[in-house]
Structures are given as C-alpha cells and as structure tokens.
Design an enzyme around this catalytic site. Sequence first.
Site, mmCIF file in Angstrom:
data_model
loop_
_atom_site.group_PDB
_atom_site.id
_atom_site.type_symbol
_atom_site.label_atom_id
_atom_site.label_comp_id
_atom_site.label_asym_id
_atom_site.label_seq_id
_atom_site.Cartn_x
_atom_site.Cartn_y
_atom_site.Cartn_z
ATOM 1 N N GLU A 49 0.492 -1.399 -0.343
ATOM 2 C CA GLU A 49 0.307 -0.013 -0.095
ATOM 3 C C GLU A 49 0.504 1.384 -0.072
ATOM 4 O O GLU A 49 0.575 2.137 0.660
ATOM 5 C CB GLU A 49 -0.892 -0.135 0.850
ATOM 6 C CG GLU A 49 -1.785 -0.462 0.945
ATOM 7 C CD GLU A 49 -3.476 -0.735 1.440
ATOM 8 O OE1 GLU A 49 -3.068 0.430 2.540
ATOM 9 O OE2 GLU A 49 -4.357 -1.439 1.470
ATOM 10 N N HIS A 302 -2.173 -1.162 9.693
ATOM 11 C CA HIS A 302 -1.612 -2.457 10.126
ATOM 12 C C HIS A 302 -0.235 -2.248 11.352
ATOM 13 O O HIS A 302 0.541 -1.077 11.817
ATOM 14 C CB HIS A 302 -1.500 -3.070 8.890
ATOM 15 C CG HIS A 302 -2.678 -3.476 7.978
ATOM 16 N ND1 HIS A 302 -2.847 -4.789 7.901
ATOM 17 C CD2 HIS A 302 -3.147 -2.646 7.831
ATOM 18 C CE1 HIS A 302 -3.702 -4.597 7.239
ATOM 19 N NE2 HIS A 302 -4.422 -3.488 6.912
#
Lengths: 436, 436
Positions: A49, A302
């Site tokens: 990402e 995350h």
Amino acid sequence: MEGDPTLRLRVFDLNCWAIRYLSKRRQERVQLIGDALRRDGFDLVLLQEVWSERDYSDLKVKLGGCYPFSHYFRSGVIGSGLCVFSRFPILDTLLYQYSLNGYPYMLQHGDWFCGKSVGLLRSRAGGGMGGHGPFALPSCQLHAEYCREKDAYLPHRLVQAWELAQFIRHTSKAADVVLLGGDLNMHPEDVGIRLLRGWTGLRDAFAEATRFEVSGEGVSGVPGYTGRTPTHPGACSQGCEDGCTLVPNNCFTVKSELLPFPLGIRIDYILYKAVSGFTVKCEELKTTTGTAPGMDIPFSDHEAVMATLHIRRQGQAAGDTLATAEPTLADVVTEARTEVGVGLRAAQRQRYSTGRMAVLALLLLLLQAAAALGALAGLAAGQPFPKLSFSLLAFLAIGILLLATGLHLFHTMEVKMLQGTEEQMRMALRALQERP
Amino acid sequence: MEGDPTLRLRVFDLNCWAIRYLSKRRQERVQLIGDALRRDGFDLVLLQEVWSERDYSDLKVKLGGCYPFSHYFRSGVIGSGLCVFSRFPILDTLLYQYSLNGYPYMLQHGDWFCGKSVGLLRSRAGGGMGGHGPFALPSCQLHAEYCREKDAYLPHRLVQAWELAQFIRHTSKAADVVLLGGDLNMHPEDVGIRLLRGWTGLRDAFAEATRFEVSGEGVSGVPGYTGRTPTHPGACSQGCEDGCTLVPNNCFTVKSELLPFPLGIRIDYILYKAVSGFTVKCEELKTTTGTAPGMDIPFSDHEAVMATLHIRRQGQAAGDTLATAEPTLADVVTEARTEVGVGLRAAQRQRYSTGRMAVLALLLLLLQAAAALGALAGLAAGQPFPKLSFSLLAFLAIGILLLATGLHLFHTMEVKMLQGTEEQMRMALRALQERP
C-alpha cells in the site's frame, strides 16, 4: 562449501496504508517508517500500500545507504502498492496480476483500480551463504474483506489465493528459500490461508517461531520490548492478541469492524519454506503495537511483522513436500472449490441480468428509431411525442445500453476466470487422489 | 538411469483462426484439423485462436483416444484461444495474461478483448525418459501486426515479448526441457524475437533443423512430401519461402498484406531449450502448404509448424546460457527499450489529451449547471436556452466526460506498464554490463 553455511535473515513486513489524499497523516507516517527502517537495519523490507510513487522515491533516497537495492512494482491505474528494499542485490523481478480483483463499479472499495498483484523478486545473499542461496521473495496483497458475515468478495479472494499458490509453485522451484510477506486479508484459519499454505508447503513464521515478542514502541527491539512471553504461539487462534496485525488500540483502525474481535485479528503474514538442500527456522517473530517511538501516531493502521529467520545449508536435499497431509489438503481444495462455485453461479446470474438489460435497452432504442422514422415519414397520426422527453429517453437508453454491455463483458470475463480456477482445482484434486 | 535415455518428440503447432461467426468455414476446418491430428499421432499439439469452447470440446471428444490429456486456457472476454493436446500427462498449468494488449476502442482489431496470454503447462514424458524429463510448455500468441510500416502496436508487442521472456526465465528453471510454440506475430529478424531468444536462450527449431520439408498435402508427411530440400535453412531470411507460415497461396490470407513479401512470412514458431542435464536437437521441421488432403481448403489462414525433436539425457548439466553473445544481447535490449520509450511518450501524450478532454467536459457541465441554476433563480435576462438543445448538450458533455475519464484511466495504466517494462529492461542492461 565456502563461507559460513548459515545466515540470519531479518525480515520486515508492513501494510503502510499510504493512499494519497485519503490516508490520515500519510507523509508523516512514511517519514517515520523510513526513520525506523534506517535505524533498525533489516535485511529485507516488504511494504504494501505504498500507492504513491513519490513516497517510494522519498523512501528510496532515505534508505539508499542501508538498503542499496529496491524495487517498486507498477500495475493497474493506481499501482500495485508493492515495494521491496533489500541489503542483497535484486537479480530479477516479475509481476503477476490476479485475474480477478473486485468490481470496477464498487468505487467505495476501490480494490479493482489498484491492480492487486504478487511481485516476485529474486535475490542472492552474499558471503554468508557461500555465494549461494537464491531467494524467491513474493510480496503481495489480496482483496480486502469488507464484511465478514456476508463476504461477497470471498470467491475473488480465493481465486487470488489459488493463483498466488500456483504462481509460487511454478516460480519457486529453482530457489533455495521462498519467503512470502504481505497483507493476505485472511484470518489464519480461513480457507484461503489453509489452501495457500497446504498447496505450496509454506510455513507460517508466527506459528513456527521459537520466541514471540510484542514490540511496545515501534520496531526498535530493545527499548520498547514489553517482555511479553506467549503461552504457545503455535496454539494461538482467532482473537488471540499475540501476532495480531489489526488491533483496536491502533488509533487508525475502524473500531466497529473489530467489534467481534476485541483483541484484534491477524491478517499480515510472513510465510517461508526451504526448497532444496536448506532448512529455515523462525527464531523470533515480533509485531509492533501502539505508537511509533516518541510520536503520538502508529506507523500505519496495520501493525508491522518482523521475523528473524535462521537459514542453514544441509547436505541432503529436502523434498518439495506439501505442508498439509494430503487427505486434509484434498478437503481444503474441495472447500475452496465449493466457494468458487458459489461465486461462479452469482457471476453467471449477473452476466445474465446485465445481458437482458442491454437487450431491453436496445429494443427501446429500436422502438424509438421506428417511431422517429414513422413521424418523419408522416405516418404518425395525431400529436408526436414531445421532442425533449423523446431525446432524453433515447439518451437514457443509450446510457443503459453502454453500461449494461460493459458490465456484461466484465461478468463474462469473471465467469471465465472462475470456471478456469474451478477446473484447475478439479485437476489438482484428481492429482491428489491419484497419488499412491 | 532407467529406461532409454533418449526421446523423439513430435510437436505440432497451428494458429487455427477459429473465430465464431467471423472465420470462414470454421467448423469444417476444425473438423479437418481434428482428423489430421488423429491420423498423424503427434506427441504434443499446441493450438492457438480456438476462441470457441465448443470447438475445443469437439476436438477433445475426437482426439480423446490418441491424446488423452488436454487443457483449454480461459481468459479475457472471449478467451485466450490457447489449447494443448498431449500424449503425456499434464501435471500442472498456469496462465499469465500480458499486462498490455492493444486498446479496447480499436474494435476492428479486437486484440484487447481476447485477453492474449501465455499458458504454461508442465508435462512429464513416460518410460522413454526414464520417468524423468519434465517439460515446461508455454503456448502463446502476441498482439497482431496490422501495418508493418506504421506499427502502432510495436511497444505493446515488445512489452509482451519481454513479459513472455521473463515468465519463461522464472518458470522454466525446474524443467529439463522448455518448448515454446505459438503465433508470435513477429518476423524472425524483428527486435521482439531477438529479445525473446536472446533473453531466454531459446533456439529456433527452424534455424536449427537438420532437415526441412514443406508438406504438400496437409500434415501427412509421406504422401504429400514435395521433396524440397532447403539450401541451408539457418541462412534463410525474410521473404524466404521455406518455413513461412503466412503465404500468398493460402486462399484465406489477405493478399494485400503480403504484397511486400511475395514468398510469405514466418511468424509462427517452435522454440526450445534444454535447461539442465539434457540436450535437444531438432531433427526435422515441416510446414504445411496448400489445401488439406482431399479438400479444397487449407486448415487455417496460417500454416502449421511440425517439429521432430530429439531429446537426450546427458551426464553433465548444461548451464542456463543465454543464446546470444552478451554485448549483442545488450544491443537488442537497448533497441527494445528505445521502442518501449517511444510507446511510453505516445501513451503519456494520450493520457494528457484524454485528461484535458475530461476536464473540459466537466467545465462545460459546471457551466451548464450554473446557467440552469441561474435560470431557475430568475437571474437570466431575456430568453433562456431552448430546453432541447440544452439537455442534448448536457448529455453530450456527460458522455464525453465518462469516455474521456475511462480512456484517461486506461492510458494511465498503459503508461505505468510501459514505465515498469522500461525499468526492468534498464535493470537487465545493468546486470549484463556488470557481468565479468
């Protein structure tokens, strides 16, 4: 054999959540990640990402000193978001884009536009491995799960897990060690993970780790080390705090999504296997938790996963074994195939309904054309349609025709890929059953 | 070593030109192809452009006796058109779709809808190879060339050739023998072919063949054998009759396209290499010419290529060498990279102009919205626009906005993939230059 036959390999994996204009405090966090990586000196860093190429370039400049080799995988409209930084030379790369990745019209989920892929990278450790030891390093991200109860994307994610497993099987045979890191968007007990692990023989670093630590302040092992010792990581299952990479006490996570899992979930993994003549052991696994050192924010929504692997050359070549016992594996493939079949029937229904919509719009257009021609030829008795409504209707029909045709083509493609995967799984099952 | 260490492998490759509703006398030709394949008993049959799954199923039923193993590769809206029939078990398959394949709006060329791919198949010959000898069998088709003088698709075809070469490099290492068959849509001296051969080490069966024959009547070797002996096949270059697979005396070829090449062109290939511990020699190469036996039509608009390969196990492992001397290979990669760069700049221009078009359409829409709001609020002095033209204009603007946005996204993706390929080629060049 020249040199030391063992190698300690420190691997870092993080879904950075660095979406331009959308992710909160993105630039600040990318800087923090860069600082931490420079300070801690891993051997291999797998990031997901990183959607903006500028973020990658910034990281590359910052990390050039300690990670001289890096690669950014380009794909899709936005990119694959995958990049790798390495202390070892990168010999070669290959990008494999999954054939299915959500729906273009699900704009709010956006997966389709990302071109989610697995990026393969071949590297070779230096003197420590006696000049040998090529790694295959797939880094990947699978389709996100937006609703666990009614997961419309499960068939697509299973197709991706299958393609990922097949890709690893076909490309890893010449490597000595395969290392897969990434955000797989699946819980450890999900069918997709069991399929991936069973079909490739990859082992889960978390389940195999001799030691497990939660690093309290960022990635720096020693100062932030909370000294938490797990009961037995291998026995840890869903909802277990240890190893979770999406946790409620991270300020960026969506709390409502984690309500059923008060301790968080584990969806980011480091998996590995030795292919031939080597053994790999996971000495230690760490995850981050809470904020980055000296800051009020964490690195990402995350948590990062950090593994220390111990790679050792052995005399005899280990066979390319499957991780799961074969009858169990056959059950897993059957389960996955059933889910793919469910997705296939849904896709067939959508192909049919979009096709019918296109035909109806075409009929309406033809009817209008006939009426217009009739009016032109003076055949129409009485008052013709008002021109404005007539043309609005025609434009609407054209719009629906184009949209429905596009969707029909898309779902046709979806049906083909689901059929293809189902057939490959059928072949795999037959092969499993035929084995002596 | 058990069994005979040598294997004679007969390979058949044909672009079948079996497009539903479009290809002339399709069903008749597919039947003819099936009959010939059943009669002649090859070991491996690689077919392209079998776009209809029903044609594949018919062939499968007909050939089930002599080719018990087969696979059809599904992809894209229409399919990949690739299928394989084999006398040996098919162990595993993998499909890799090229990241670029023409433009969706070039409907008359249609390549984009086909999802052109390379299908990889692993097989294992039986007793003859002593139970060993896994083959990697990529079968593929690249983007067609519609105008040789002004070939707008050259960058896309080069990206495909590069991806094909990379795919073969990454997947072939565990195989003993790699066999690539397909319609590459490139002449033997084209940069894409030189790149593919140089970067993978694949050898051209035509150039290496000890014997070359043109089979006068279909595929049956003996009755139709014209007894033509080539001067020296390896020396044969562009315009040479021998080995050509698109020839003017085939009634289905477009004569105007072959005007500059009175003897035809060679764009279908069987390429091969031995990876380790094996040697492969091409004993004989044949092509069809003229009509099928006893019929007034040929099998396809392409000629079939048939190779007899002699595979022999050797004691020492042959290194995975590159076919071309490295300085030459560097030149080829540089040449290809230049062409990809040309394509990149064209794609960037198109991305810019479609983006500008979308912005203009959006501005027009906003202007109209402002005018409509003004009219509603009674601010407009005098006569407002006639309603019909006003709404027609709005619909036109919406249409242009949607179309231009879609194209902009497409060209953004194209730019990313071309950049990615250019960078990979740069990496390859650096690796070539750094080698001792």
